[in-house]
Scaffold this active site. Structure first.
Site, mmCIF file in Angstrom:
data_model
loop_
_atom_site.group_PDB
_atom_site.id
_atom_site.type_symbol
_atom_site.label_atom_id
_atom_site.label_comp_id
_atom_site.label_asym_id
_atom_site.label_seq_id
_atom_site.Cartn_x
_atom_site.Cartn_y
_atom_site.Cartn_z
ATOM 1 C CB CYS A 48 -1.129 0.153 1.188
ATOM 2 S SG CYS A 48 -1.850 1.187 1.057
ATOM 3 C CG ASP A 50 -1.010 3.707 5.772
ATOM 4 O OD1 ASP A 50 0.036 4.352 6.233
ATOM 5 O OD2 ASP A 50 -2.160 4.238 5.684
ATOM 6 N NE ARG A 52 -0.738 5.303 8.972
ATOM 7 C CZ ARG A 52 -1.934 4.818 8.899
ATOM 8 N NH1 ARG A 52 -2.461 5.396 10.390
ATOM 9 N NH2 ARG A 52 -3.202 4.760 8.151
ATOM 10 C CG HIS A 104 -1.503 -1.406 5.962
ATOM 11 N ND1 HIS A 104 -2.555 0.287 6.577
ATOM 12 C CD2 HIS A 104 -1.693 -0.703 4.661
ATOM 13 C CE1 HIS A 104 -2.520 0.865 5.823
ATOM 14 N NE2 HIS A 104 -2.752 0.267 4.558
ATOM 15 C CB CYS A 107 -6.168 -0.713 4.658
ATOM 16 S SG CYS A 107 -5.228 0.275 3.218
HETATM 17 CO CO CO Z 1 -3.455 1.216 2.913
#
Ligand code: CO
Length: 224
Positions: A48, A50, A52, A104, A107
């Site tokens: 992803c 993301d 993080r 994750h 999400c």
């Molecule tokens: Co995500």
């Protein structure tokens, strides 16, 4: 126009970069020189976007060790030439031994797909997860709360993207010619920094259906 705060921030990124390059070179003299000549990653990471979930960092890999594709909610679509080009390069040219789909918990893309409000273009991107949400509704609504429902779909999404990777002509042809390549489904916990194996690893076309059926039948959220 960037304000001066922004200029400081961007300037800091260059400072960070110089400090980072110096540290790497100090720990491994000749590191960049060697890398400039070739890359030999053993892993393709599909994750992803993301912020993080930084691929290299969470598995302790240096530059040169992981080939990476990231998009919102780690989707693998047969019509996404960006993802397919990365997959083909990784398998046909770099000959990676492992393709890891890593989602994750929590999400945002998965969360958004479970809601009905309109996000514009993103709704189209998330259409596939939305369909998974309907297909696996029973397992999802069985979760005790909203965040559990999101996380259950996060796991299911990973397993189904593993299936999509295995369905591509790229992976099927690699297996047919006897190339060693295993596709894995992992999930990362933003709350504790730990990765868990969803036991969806497949290295042969004949095993896809049974392995993924078992992974889907496993108790959801065992790692949350
Ligand atoms: Co995500």
């Amino acid at each position: 126009m960037a304000d001066s705060d922004d200029d400081d921030f961007l300037g800091g990124l260059f400072d960070n970069n110089r400090a980072w390059a110096k540290q790497i070179e100090k720990n491994n003299p000749g590191f960049f020189d060697k890398l400039a000549k070739q890359q030999l990653p053993r892993v393709l990471w599909i994750g992803c976007s993301d912020s993080r979930v930084p691929a290299n960092e969470i598995i302790g890999m240096l530059p040169g060790e992981v080939f990476v594709h990231r998009n919102v909610a780690n989707q693998v679509m047969m019509v996404d030439f960006n993802c397919l080009a990365v997959l083909q390069y990784a398998i046909d040219i770099l000959r990676v031994r492992h393709v890891i789909v890593c989602g994750h918990y929590g999400c945002g893309g998965v969360k958004a797909s479970l809601k009905n409000h309109e996000l514009g273009l993103l709704d189209n991107w998330l259409h596939g997860i939305n369909a998974l949400g309907r297909r696996y509704e029973e397992a999802i609504v069985a979760q005790p709360n909203k965040s559990g429902q999101v996380d259950a779909l996060c796991e299911i999404n990973v397993i189904e993207q593993v299936r999509n990777v295995c369905r591509t002509s790229i992976v099927r042809q690699a297996w047919r010619r006897g190339q060693d390549c295993t596709v894995h489904g992992w999930i990362y916990g933003i709350h504790d920094g730990l990765i868990h194996d969803l036991k969806a690893s497949v290295s042969d076309a004949a095993d896809v259906a049974a392995t993924l059926a078992a992974a889907l039948a496993a108790p959801r959220l065992a790692h949350r």
